[in-house]
Write a protein that holds these residues in place. Structure first.
Motif, PDB file in Angstrom:
ATOM      1  N   LEU A   1      -3.248   4.893 -10.594  1.00 29.03           N
ATOM      2  CA  LEU A   1      -4.209   5.268  -9.552  1.00 29.03           C
ATOM      3  C   LEU A   1      -5.546   5.724 -10.114  1.00 29.03           C
ATOM      4  CD1 LEU A   1      -1.931   7.270  -7.090  1.00 29.03           C
ATOM      5  CD2 LEU A   1      -2.575   4.854  -7.007  1.00 29.03           C
TER       6      LEU A   1
ATOM      7  N   LEU B   1      -6.003  10.608  -3.146  1.00 28.69           N
ATOM      8  CA  LEU B   1      -5.905   9.148  -3.194  1.00 28.69           C
ATOM      9  C   LEU B   1      -4.630   8.644  -2.531  1.00 28.69           C
ATOM     10  CD1 LEU B   1      -7.117   7.790  -6.630  1.00 28.69           C
ATOM     11  CD2 LEU B   1      -7.576   6.826  -4.386  1.00 28.69           C
ATOM     12  N   ARG B   2      -3.547   9.352  -2.789  1.00 32.99           N
ATOM     13  CA  ARG B   2      -2.272   8.940  -2.172  1.00 32.99           C
ATOM     14  C   ARG B   2      -2.369   9.055  -0.649  1.00 32.99           C
ATOM     15  NH1 ARG B   2       1.248   8.496  -6.462  1.00 32.99           N
ATOM     16  NH2 ARG B   2       0.803   9.872  -8.221  1.00 32.99           N
TER      17      ARG B   2
ATOM     18  N   ALA C   1      -2.580   2.008   4.738  1.00 29.57           N
ATOM     19  CA  ALA C   1      -1.420   1.179   5.121  1.00 29.57           C
ATOM     20  C   ALA C   1      -1.312   1.055   6.647  1.00 29.57           C
ATOM     21  CB  ALA C   1      -0.139   1.775   4.533  1.00 29.57           C
TER      22      ALA C   1
ATOM     23  N   LEU D   1       0.841  -1.215   0.000  1.00 29.18           N
ATOM     24  CA  LEU D   1       0.000   0.000   0.000  1.00 29.18           C
ATOM     25  C   LEU D   1       0.871   1.259   0.000  1.00 29.18           C
ATOM     26  CD1 LEU D   1      -2.799  -1.124   2.465  1.00 29.18           C
ATOM     27  CD2 LEU D   1      -3.191  -0.273   0.136  1.00 29.18           C
ATOM     28  N   ARG D   2       1.934   1.232   0.792  1.00 29.38           N
ATOM     29  CA  ARG D   2       2.814   2.410   0.814  1.00 29.38           C
ATOM     30  C   ARG D   2       3.477   2.612  -0.546  1.00 29.38           C
ATOM     31  NH1 ARG D   2       3.899   0.419   6.177  1.00 29.38           N
ATOM     32  NH2 ARG D   2       5.776  -0.631   5.405  1.00 29.38           N
TER      33      ARG D   2
ATOM     34  N   SER E   1     -11.647   7.830  -9.082  1.00 30.42           N
ATOM     35  CA  SER E   1     -10.677   6.895  -9.646  1.00 30.42           C
ATOM     36  C   SER E   1     -11.420   5.761 -10.327  1.00 30.42           C
ATOM     37  CB  SER E   1      -9.780   6.320  -8.549  1.00 30.42           C
ATOM     38  OG  SER E   1      -9.090   5.182  -9.029  1.00 30.42           O
TER      39      SER E   1
ATOM     40  N   LEU F   1       2.202   1.704  -3.369  1.00 30.55           N
ATOM     41  CA  LEU F   1       1.143   2.145  -4.286  1.00 30.55           C
ATOM     42  C   LEU F   1       0.876   3.646  -4.126  1.00 30.55           C
ATOM     43  CD1 LEU F   1      -0.838   1.075  -6.400  1.00 30.55           C
ATOM     44  CD2 LEU F   1      -2.448   0.599  -4.565  1.00 30.55           C
ATOM     45  N   ALA F   2       1.042   4.155  -2.910  1.00 27.71           N
ATOM     46  CA  ALA F   2       0.831   5.584  -2.674  1.00 27.71           C
ATOM     47  C   ALA F   2       1.830   6.432  -3.475  1.00 27.71           C
ATOM     48  CB  ALA F   2       0.935   5.896  -1.182  1.00 27.71           C
TER      49      ALA F   2
ATOM     50  N   SER G   1      -9.578   3.201 -11.141  1.00 31.59           N
ATOM     51  CA  SER G   1      -8.710   2.093 -10.740  1.00 31.59           C
ATOM     52  C   SER G   1      -9.192   1.485  -9.424  1.00 31.59           C
ATOM     53  CB  SER G   1      -7.275   2.611 -10.593  1.00 31.59           C
ATOM     54  OG  SER G   1      -6.425   1.634 -10.080  1.00 31.59           O
TER      55      SER G   1
ATOM     56  N   ALA H   1       2.773   5.426  -6.648  1.00 31.07           N
ATOM     57  CA  ALA H   1       2.683   4.938  -8.034  1.00 31.07           C
ATOM     58  C   ALA H   1       2.354   6.061  -9.007  1.00 31.07           C
ATOM     59  CB  ALA H   1       1.625   3.848  -8.125  1.00 31.07           C
TER      60      ALA H   1
ATOM     61  N   LEU I   1      -4.309   6.127   0.573  1.00 29.10           N
ATOM     62  CA  LEU I   1      -3.528   4.885   0.531  1.00 29.10           C
ATOM     63  C   LEU I   1      -2.570   4.804   1.715  1.00 29.10           C
ATOM     64  CD1 LEU I   1      -2.792   4.646  -3.295  1.00 29.10           C
ATOM     65  CD2 LEU I   1      -3.864   2.845  -1.920  1.00 29.10           C
ATOM     66  N   ARG I   2      -1.949   5.945   2.037  1.00 27.01           N
ATOM     67  CA  ARG I   2      -1.025   5.935   3.181  1.00 27.01           C
ATOM     68  C   ARG I   2      -1.793   5.660   4.476  1.00 27.01           C
ATOM     69  NH1 ARG I   2       1.452  10.256   0.164  1.00 27.01           N
ATOM     70  NH2 ARG I   2       0.347  11.776   1.431  1.00 27.01           N
TER      71      ARG I   2
END
Lengths: 478, 478
Positions: A153, B138-139, B146, A142-143, B327, A145-146, B329, A148, B142-143
């Motif tokens: 995304l 989104l990022r 995690a 996940l980290r 998103s 992917l953050a 995705s 990417a 995601l963080r």
């Protein structure tokens, strides 16, 4: 006397006849609803019109409609006539039991375990406890992917799914001796969605599908949704009973056979090489397509025979997912099959899902699988489960609950209860005590597994599990 | 002369008759394949047996089988007889054109844009460029994910999907004046899966479904997968043509009407209050269920009338997703409907997907929606799109390409081409130049939109888009 008898008899006849006429009208409406000539919310034919059509009096139709309304199949509405009730809108609902929560049907275990309160114990469920899963690897993924690229995304991704993950899977297939091309692999939203897509592609309502008896209960729920005719073949410790399999292929002409070859759900058995060969030979002779659900593959200590490998993906379709070993929260499945079938499945998946597995999900799965940590995690998990199978079997033995066989891997024990006990009764009692069991008959097309329970050893470490079993067994006996 | 004429005539008759007999046998086999009495890989009846059954000579059957083999419908196999070819395994494939990549059908735009090389320009596609999407949010999500609890990362989640996200959606509905309970909301794997699930729940093969003409092409692809009979109703700048709508409800008795009310795809039009009211009145009179696909809601500058709101989710089902604004995705959709329908849909989703939206996906969507950044992002996006609609319309005007109307929001312009040009021809030519267009007829059930193109303004900023259009228009004219 004679006259009276005759009169009585004629009255009886008349009543029967009236009953039969009403019954006929009721049956005609029921058939229209079952065949969906009348759907939920549809207005029924007017009483006058339907009476004329059926050649009965309007009062007979009134009687029939009233009785159907009392049954709940139809409803009278604001003086505007009768309508099909909304609670029978679809084949699924038609097939459902009236008392839904109490019906111990193929949905029972899913319903009880997916929506269970966290305090509920779930020895009947089909997955590992959250703390047996590889979180550390998932958190790392996940980290990553953050960080990417935006396209990963934001975008839908390609119709077949991540090429990187497909190549990784193909590499694993090659290790088993199964050579396949990227065009033979399609990523899907889940393993269940993979089977569902194949059923949509290959089945029409009324087609016959063969399953193992017992088999994973959701196979039955899924096939019911496809309006398939489900036929069972008895399962033995080395796979399906081959003689029965050959007989049923000849007599029933099934379109598909849906099975787990390795660590079969619920029994934990695995296919022998001889059974695998005879199953494929019979399938070829009868033009049968086989769907081999391989979601338990990574739980095997060493690989056992696979239909897909022997057959080389000619008439066998392999499906799998990562929900049992990696995460059920990150959903991703796959289908490996002939390239021309995959091409058709791609279009069908676009039409029905607008794409398959989410790129975010496939990236997470790919990251975890590619990391060295996954193999180590699985090795540790296999050791832990091996111990758990022995421990739980030892705890169940004093209760007279014995595994049908001791599986080579996985988290299920298919256990026989002491004589005279019905696992459906135990499941109802245990649920009241906050314990979800998986009673044998939810797995059995022939309903011949009342004396079995499927026990998930990874979910049965809590001492309250054997305690509850002991208590509900005593209650059921008394 | 007479004799000769007679002889010729009789020879002709004989040939015709033989042709008719062969044709009848061919038609009988085709019907069996179409009805799936014979499926892919099935062996055809033996020549002797089928000749007897059809009352023709074996040589007629041989001739018929040979012709069908030449057509590719069946195959001769290793001297063991004839088999249905594998490339027609399912209704989908049966309906597909022989030359798949060239067929400009409802799959065309999806196929070309989902699997396009990154260098390809996609003014025909149905989504925003990756850098118009809210990555930063989104990022962050995601963080945060995690660091989430193990259960969220590992488990299937509940059958209806995250309660937090459902409550958030219900709050948004309430702002529109639509009060609904959590039991009326189900999260799904995507917006398309939401519609698919509803179709499975409410439709049987052969049921009639009403769509707008033009409508989103994947509605047609999806309904084809359900073997529905698709009927179109002409679309006007204020919604469906209500007179035509009322007529078609009376004559065709459709089971469902599938529509976008706001920022209709492809036209960008929105429903007027008067049309909304009349549509609902007609639906009530005919027991019609309506599926309102509301995925463009957040692109509206201010809310326009919604059937779901007026109706209060009685006979209208609302579906939506976050693929266009947040998103594509991270897939997640929803269905809002009557609670009893949701209950049936929950079971159906368990049977066919074993759960709905992935918990990881719903958590990401929930995090982004709950953050203040999402509203700001959408405000900026609406301004940017408003400018882009004007800019692109101005660039198309010199080419004689004019929007049918100027939409209040969103990223589509439904554009009319200069007289005599066929957008399917332009789309084929443009594809060869690395530009994916969306030709009008892929949206049109009646195939009456050959002079239209749907232009995605957010994907048309590159000067090569108008250049390519100019070039292919010139090529098509010459």
């Amino acid at each position: 006397m004679t006259a009276i008898t005759t009169t009585t008899s004629r009255q009886g006849d008349t009543q029967d006849e009236a009953g039969t006429r009403t019954g006929k009208v009721m049956a005609a409406i029921r058939a229209k609803v079952a065949s969906r000539a009348l759907a939920a919310g549809d207005r029924l034919p007017s009483i006058r019109r339907f009476a004329a059509a059926q050649g009965v009096s309007p009062s007979t139709v009134v009687e029939a409609y009233d009785r159907l309304a009392a049954e709940g199949l139809i409803r009278a509405r604001r003086g505007s006539g009768f309508y099909v009730a909304a609670t029978v809108p679809a084949p699924m609902a038609l097939a459902a039991e009236p008392a839904r929560e109490l019906a111990v049907d193929p949905f029972w275990v899913s319903r009880q375990s997916l929506d269970a309160d966290p305090a509920v114990l779930k020895p009947g469920c089909g997955w590992l406890p959250e703390d047996w899963m590889p979180h550390a690897a998932l958190r790392r993924a996940l980290r990553a992917l953050a960080r990417a690229e935006p396209a990963l995304l934001a975008d839908y991704g390609s119709t077949r799914g991540s090429l990187a993950l497909r190549r990784l899977l193909l590499g694993r297939f090659a290790e088993e001796g199964l050579e396949a091309a990227p065009a033979q692999l399609l990523l899907t939203g889940s393993g269940t969605q993979a089977i569902d897509l194949i059923c949509r592609f290959l089945l029409q309502p009324g087609d016959t599908v063969l399953v193992d008896d017992p088999c994973y209960f959701n196979f039955q729920a899924l096939l019911r949704a496809h309006q398939a005719r489900v036929v069972g073949v008895p399962y033995t410790p080395s796979g399906p009973d081959v003689t029965a399999f050959e007989t049923v292929l000849a007599s029933e002409q099934p379109r598909l056979y849906l099975t787990n070859s390795a660590l079969h759900n619920p029994t934990g058995a695995s296919l022998s090489p001889q059974t695998a060969h005879r199953v494929l030979r019979a399938a070829a002779a009868h033009g049968l397509t086989i769907v081999e659900d391989d979601i338990f593959a990574d739980f095997e200590p060493e690989p056992s025979p696979r239909l897909a490998v022997l057959d080389g993906l000619e008439r066998v379709i392999r499906i799998g997912s990562f929900s049992k070993t990696l995460s059920a929260s990150v959903r991703c499945g796959y289908i490996a099959a002939r390239a021309d079938w995959i091409e058709g499945l791609v279009d069908l998946q676009v039409a029905t899902s607008f794409g398959g597995a989410s790129p975010v999900a496939t990236e997470l799965v790919g990251q975890v699988l590619a990391g060295g940590g996954y193999r180590k995690h699985m090795e540790a998990l296999r050791r832990r489960l091996s111990q758990a199978r022995r421990d739980i079997a030892a705890r169940l033995a004093p209760l007279g609950i014995d595994p049908w066989l001791m599986p080579r891997g996985g988290f299920y024990l298919w256990c026989r209860l002491p004589d005279g006990l019905d696992s459906t009764v135990l499941a109802r009692l245990a649920l009241a005590d906050g314990v979800v069991l998986a009673p044998g008959n939810v797995f059995s097309v022939s309903q011949s597994a009342a004396s079995f329970l499927r026990i998930n050893v990874a979910q049965s470490g809590d001492p309250r599990v054997p305690e509850t079993l002991r208590r509900v067994m005593a209650a059921a006996r008394s």
